[in-house]
Scaffold this motif. Structure first.
Motif, short mmCIF file in Angstrom:
data_model
loop_
_atom_site.label_atom_id
_atom_site.label_comp_id
_atom_site.label_asym_id
_atom_site.label_seq_id
_atom_site.Cartn_x
_atom_site.Cartn_y
_atom_site.Cartn_z
N ASP B 190 0.85 -1.19 0.00
CA ASP B 190 0.00 0.00 0.00
C ASP B 190 0.90 1.25 0.00
N PRO B 191 0.30 2.44 -0.26
CA PRO B 191 1.13 3.62 -0.46
C PRO B 191 2.13 3.88 0.68
N ASP B 192 1.73 3.67 1.93
CA ASP B 192 2.65 3.94 3.04
C ASP B 192 3.88 3.05 2.97
N LEU B 193 3.60 1.76 2.74
CA LEU B 193 4.70 0.82 2.66
C LEU B 193 5.57 1.15 1.46
N MET B 194 4.92 1.57 0.38
CA MET B 194 5.65 1.90 -0.82
C MET B 194 6.61 3.06 -0.56
N HIS B 201 15.51 2.76 -1.15
CA HIS B 201 16.31 2.87 -2.38
C HIS B 201 16.88 4.26 -2.60
N PHE B 202 16.14 5.27 -2.18
CA PHE B 202 16.62 6.66 -2.32
C PHE B 202 16.63 7.31 -0.94
N PRO B 203 17.68 7.09 -0.18
CA PRO B 203 17.66 7.58 1.20
C PRO B 203 17.50 9.10 1.29
N ASP B 204 18.00 9.87 0.30
CA ASP B 204 17.87 11.32 0.46
C ASP B 204 16.85 11.94 -0.49
N ILE B 205 15.78 11.23 -0.73
CA ILE B 205 14.72 11.78 -1.56
C ILE B 205 13.92 12.78 -0.71
N SER B 206 13.47 13.87 -1.35
CA SER B 206 12.71 14.85 -0.58
C SER B 206 11.29 14.35 -0.36
N GLN B 207 10.73 14.74 0.77
CA GLN B 207 9.39 14.26 1.11
C GLN B 207 8.38 14.68 0.05
N GLU B 208 8.57 15.88 -0.49
CA GLU B 208 7.64 16.41 -1.47
C GLU B 208 7.61 15.52 -2.72
N LEU B 209 8.80 15.19 -3.21
CA LEU B 209 8.88 14.36 -4.39
C LEU B 209 8.34 12.96 -4.09
N LEU B 210 8.67 12.47 -2.92
CA LEU B 210 8.22 11.13 -2.53
C LEU B 210 6.70 11.06 -2.56
N ASP B 211 6.06 12.02 -1.90
CA ASP B 211 4.60 12.03 -1.88
C ASP B 211 4.03 12.11 -3.27
N ALA B 213 5.37 11.51 -6.21
CA ALA B 213 5.65 10.38 -7.09
C ALA B 213 4.79 9.18 -6.73
N VAL B 214 4.71 8.89 -5.42
CA VAL B 214 3.93 7.73 -5.00
C VAL B 214 2.45 7.94 -5.30
N ASN B 215 1.97 9.17 -5.08
CA ASN B 215 0.57 9.46 -5.39
C ASN B 215 0.27 9.24 -6.86
N ALA B 216 1.13 9.83 -7.70
CA ALA B 216 0.93 9.71 -9.14
C ALA B 216 0.96 8.25 -9.55
N PHE B 217 1.89 7.52 -8.96
CA PHE B 217 2.06 6.11 -9.28
C PHE B 217 0.79 5.32 -8.97
N TYR B 218 0.22 5.55 -7.80
CA TYR B 218 -0.99 4.79 -7.45
C TYR B 218 -2.19 5.22 -8.27
N ARG B 219 -2.20 6.51 -8.66
CA ARG B 219 -3.29 6.92 -9.54
C ARG B 219 -3.20 6.18 -10.86
N LEU B 235 8.39 1.90 -10.63
CA LEU B 235 8.37 3.12 -9.84
C LEU B 235 9.78 3.58 -9.52
N ILE B 236 10.63 2.64 -9.15
CA ILE B 236 11.99 3.01 -8.76
C ILE B 236 12.77 3.54 -9.96
N ASN B 237 12.59 2.87 -11.10
CA ASN B 237 13.25 3.37 -12.31
C ASN B 237 12.73 4.75 -12.69
N TRP B 238 11.44 4.92 -12.47
CA TRP B 238 10.82 6.18 -12.84
C TRP B 238 11.37 7.32 -11.98
N ILE B 239 11.47 7.06 -10.67
CA ILE B 239 12.03 8.09 -9.78
C ILE B 239 13.47 8.37 -10.17
#
Lengths: 397, 282
Positions: B190-194, B201-211, B213-219, B235-239
C-alpha cells in the motif's frame, strides 16, 4: 485443536488437506504459535495453497474467532466510537437522543465535548453487558460497540494496518480481489493455454545426441564423431472457429477477443474462421463473413491431428441447427441441417472442443446448447474451463 | 531442536522492507523445515525476499532460475559426458577418465545439498517449467536426497536448506506440490509501505517528491484496463529518471504533468491509455 475450524473450511469449499492440518498441529505443539495473530498467519500459510481462497479463509476466520476473542474496548476504540456517534448525532439528533435515553432538548443543550463525555461514560457502564458486539446504539447500522474487537496490538511493521488484530484483518477481506470470480485476463488465458503444445523436432541441429554420438564414436574406432539432433519445437496446429455474429454474442466480445489475441500470438500455426450461430456449408476467413468463404468439406483434407476449437454461445432457435436449410441467412441453402455439419467436424478432428462464454450453470436451459453438447465436448471460457479444455484436446485418444 | 533454531530468526534485510506477517510465515516455515511458495504480482519482492533472508541470516544463497525447457536432472547434477569423451580421446587433463565422479557437476539443488553450511535455495519462477518438473522435484525436496545414477550414489542434504519457491502465475501449481509447501501471496504494497520501500532505495529523496511520485504512481495503477500495471521496479526506475532530468520540477508533477510514462507503462496500448489519461488531467 481447532478441528471445528478445519471442518468449516472444508465445508465452505476451501481445499484443506488433513496433512496440512497435522502440520499446523505440529507447529502448535512446537510452540511456534503464541497468539491469534500467529495462528491467523500460520494457519493461512500452512493450510491455504492459493490466494483465491484467502478471501474465504478470512471470512471463515472472522466468523469463527470473532466473539470468542472479544475483550473490553480500549481507549482508541472508544474515541473512534465517539466520533461515529458525533457524526450520527449531526445527522439525526432524535435517534441518538433515544438511544442514549435522554430527550432531544437536553441533548441539544450539550456541547459536542459534553456529549462525548456523557456517551463515553454510558459506554463504559454498558460494555459489560453488551460486548457481544450487538447493536447498542441504533443509528443507521453503525454499532460503535462493534468497533471494538480483539486487540493484541502491533501486528505488522509496514503499512496502514498497524494495530489491527487478526480478526479485524480477516474482516477487512483484503484478498477479495483474488477470489475465483475474477475476470479472465490475457495473462490467465496464457497460463491456461500454455499446455496446448505439441513438441516436434524442427530447426537447426544443435542438440547433442549422446547415445548416438557414443555409438558412432565406437564404430569409428574411438575417433570422436559427435551427432547432433534437431531441437524440439512446438508444432501444434490449431483451428479456431469463432461465432462473431448476432447480438447473442455481444456480451462476450471482450473475452473472445482476448482469447483470440492470445492464441494468435501463441500459436504459429493458427487458422481462424468465423461463423454465425452455427456452421453450415461455409465458414469465413474474414470477420464480416463476406469475402473469403471456406468450404467446410475442404476442412476434411486438413491434418486430422489439428485441434479444432469452436467458440460460440451455441444459443439459437432450435430449427437453425436441426432443420434442413436452417440458416437465417437466405443465401445459405445447402440441403443439410447444421447438426450434420457439426458431426462431420467432430468426426474429422478427434481433438475438438466447443468453448462457450456462457457460464455452465446456464447451459441446461438452452435447447441448442444441449444438442451441441452431444456432438462436441463443451467447456466454459473460464480458468477452470480452459484448463479442462486443454486437458481434453491434448489427451492421446 | 526448536531452541537452536530460534537463534536464526529472520527479521529483514538492509534493502528489504519486511511485512511482519511475512516474517512470521518465513520463521514458521523454517521451523517446520518446509519449502515456502511465494506468489504475487511482479514487483512485490518475491525474489528479493530470498536475498534478504540470505543476507540477514548470513547464509549463502543459491539461485535456481527455472527455464521452460529445464529437466529436474539439470537442477540436480550433470554428467559431463562430452568432456569425458574428449579426455579419453586426448587425455590432456588432470581428470581421471576412469573415475566417473570427476565428471559429475552439481546443479543448483545439488550444490545446496552438498554445501556444509545451511543455505538459502531460491527456486525462481517455477511456473515456467512444466508440471513434470514440479512433480519430480517434490520427492527430492521431501526426502532431501537424490540418486546419481551413473555412479550409484545417493546425495543427501548435509543441512536442510531454506527453500523459497516463487511463482508469477495466476494458475495453481499441482496439488501434490502445493501440499508440500507453505504458501503466501504477497499483496501489492500500500502507499505507506511503498514510501518506505522507495526511501530504502533513495535515502535522500525529498518528502515532497516522494509524496508526489507515489501518489501519481498509485493513480496510474488504478486503470482497470491496463494489461501490465506498473510495479515497484517501474516506480523506482521512474524516480531515477525524474532525478536524472534536470528540467523536472516537483510542482509540475503535483499539478498532474507526468513525464516519462514509457518507464511506467511498457505495453503500447497501456502507454496510449496512460497518455490519454494524463492529457485529460492537464
Amino acid at each position: 485443536m481447532f478441528t471445528e475450524f478445519f471442518y468449516i473450511l472444508r465445508k465452505v469449499g476451501v481445499p484443506v488437506s488433513p496433512t496440512s492440518f497435522l502440520r499446523l498441529q505440529k507447529a502448535l505443539s512446537k510452540g511456534l504459535i503464541n497468539s491469534v495473530d500467529d495462528f491467523y498467519t500460520s494457519a493461512r500459510a500452512i493450510l491455504i495453497k492459493s490466494e483465491r481462497y484467502f478471501d474465504l479463509f478470512d471470512q471463515v476466520f472472522a466468523h469463527h474467532f470473532k466473539g470468542v476473542e472479544l475483550t473490553a474496548p480500549t481507549g482508541a476504540d472508544l474515541a473512534e466510537a465517539a466520533k461515529a456517534l458525533l457524526d450520527a448525532w449531526l445527522k439525526d439528533p432524535q435517534a441518538i437522543a433515544d438511544a442514549l435515553g435522554i430527550d432531544e432538548d437536553s441533548l441539544s443543550k450539550l456541547t459536542p465535548e459534553e456529549l462525548i463525555d456523557y456517551f463515553l461514560e454510558r459506554l463504559k457502564e454498558q460494555t459489560e453487558a453488551h460486548h457481544g458486539g450487538s447493536k447498542w446504539i441504533g443509528t443507521g447500522g453503525t454499532s460503535p460497540v462493534g468497533h471494538s474487537g480483539y486487540h493484541p496490538g502491533g501486528m505488522r511493521v509496514g503499512g496502514r494496518s498497524m494495530n489491527k488484530s487478526a480478526v479485524k484483518v480477516a474482516m477487512d477481506r483484503r484478498y477479495r480481489d483474488y477470489s475465483q470470480e475474477g475476470l479472465l485476463t490475457r495473462q490467465h488465458m496464457g497460463e491456461a493455454l500454455k499446455r496446448l503444445r505439441n513438441m516436434v523436432p524442427t530447426g537447426p541441429k544443435d542438440q547433442v545426441n549422446i547415445d548416438e554420438t557414443i555409438y558412432q564414436t565406437m564404430k569409428n574406432a574411438g575417433e570422436i564423431e559427435i551427432i547432433f539432433d534437431r531441437r524440439l519445437k512446438d508444432r501444434l496446429k490449431v483451428i479456431l472457429a469463432i461465432d462473431n455474429g448476432g447480438w447473442s454474442m455481444d456480451p462476450y466480445i471482450d473475452v473472445v477477443q482476448s482469447l483470440f489475441d492470445y492464441s494468435r500470438s501463441q500459436f504459429k500455426d493458427l487458422k481462424t474462421y468465423f461463423f454465425h450461430n452455427t456452421i453450415y456449408d461455409y465458414i469465413w476467413e474474414d470477420p464480416p463473413r463476406r469475402s473469403k468463404p471456406f468450404r467446410v468439406d475442404e476442412l476434411v483434407r486438413i491434418d486430422p491431428e489439428t485441434r479444432f476449437i469452436i467458440v460460440g454461445d451455441a444459443s439459437m432457435a432450435p430449427y437453425e441447427i436441426m432443420a434442413t436449410d436452417g440458416s437465417i441467412h437466405i443465401e445459405e441453402r445447402s440441403g443439410k441441417p447444421s447438426v450434420e455439419r457439426l458431426r462431420l467436424l467432430a468426426d474429422t478432428f478427434r481433438h475438438s472442443a466447443w468453448l462457450n462464454p456462457k457460464s455452465a450453470v446456464e447451459w441446461p436451459y438452452t435447447r441448442t446448447i444441449n444438442v451441441v453438447r452431444e456432438i462436441f465436448p463443451m467447456f466454459e471460457i473460464s480458468l477452470d474451463g480452459l484448463e479442462k479444455m486443454v486437458t481434453h484436446v491434448m489427451s492421446r485418444n | 531442536m526448536y531452541g537452536a533454531e530460534q537463534v536464526t530468526r529472520f527479521t529483514g534485510g538492509t534493502h528489504y522492507v519486511l511485512d511482519e506477517e511475512l516474517a512470521k510465515i518465513v520463521n514458521i516455515t523454517m521451523a517446520l523445515e518446509m519449502p515456502l511458495l511465494l506468489k504475487g504480482e511482479p514487483g512485490t519482492g518475491k525474489t528479493m525476499l530470498a536475498y534478504a533472508i540470505a543476507e540477514s541470516l548470513k547464509m549463502p544463497l543459491i539461485v535456481l532460475n527455472v527455464k521452460s525447457s529445464m529437466k529436474l536432472i539439470d537442477a540436480l547434477y550433470q554428467y559431463d559426458t562430452l568432456t569425458r569423451l574428449n579426455d579419453s580421446r586426448f587425455g590432456d587433463s588432470n581428470r581421471d577418465v576412469s573415475k566417473i565422479e570427476d565428471y559429475i557437476k552439481m546443479g543448483k539443488i545439488g550444490q545446496a545439498f552438498v554445501s556444509d553450511e545451511r543455505t538459502v535455495l531460491l527456486i525462481d519462477e517455477i511456473d515456467k517449467a512444466d508440471t513434470d518438473f514440479q512433480d519430480d522435484m517434490l520427492d527430492v525436496l521431501d526426502q532431501m536426497e537424490f540418486d546419481i545414477l551413473e555412479i550409484d550414489k545417493t546425495m543427501r542434504a548435509q543441512q536442510r536448506p531454506v527453500i523459497i519457491i516463487t511463482s508469477n502465475a495466476k494458475k495453481d501449481l499441482s496439488d501434490p506440490f502445493l501440499g508440500r509447501c507453505n504458501f503466501h501471496h504477497i499483496a501489492f504494497p500500500d502507499p505507506d509501505l511503498m514510501q518506505e520501500i522507495v526511501q530504502v532505495h533513495f535515502p535522500d529523496i525529498s518528502q515532497e517528491l516522494l509524496d508526489a511520485a507515489v501518489n501519481a504512481f498509485y493513480r496510474l495503477r488504478e486503470f482497470k484496463e491496463a494489461e501490465k500495471k506498473p510495479a515497484t521496479r517501474e516506480l523506482i526506475n521512474w524516480i531515477r529518471a525524474l532525478n536524472a532530468d534536470p528540467d523536472f520540477k516537483v510542482k509540475e508533477l503535483i499539478k498532474g504533468d507526468i513525464p516519462f510514462l514509457g518507464v511506467l507503462f511498457k505495453k503500447s496500448p497501456d502507454y496510449a491509455l496512460a497518455q490519454r489519461y494524463v492529457s485529460r488531467l492537464r
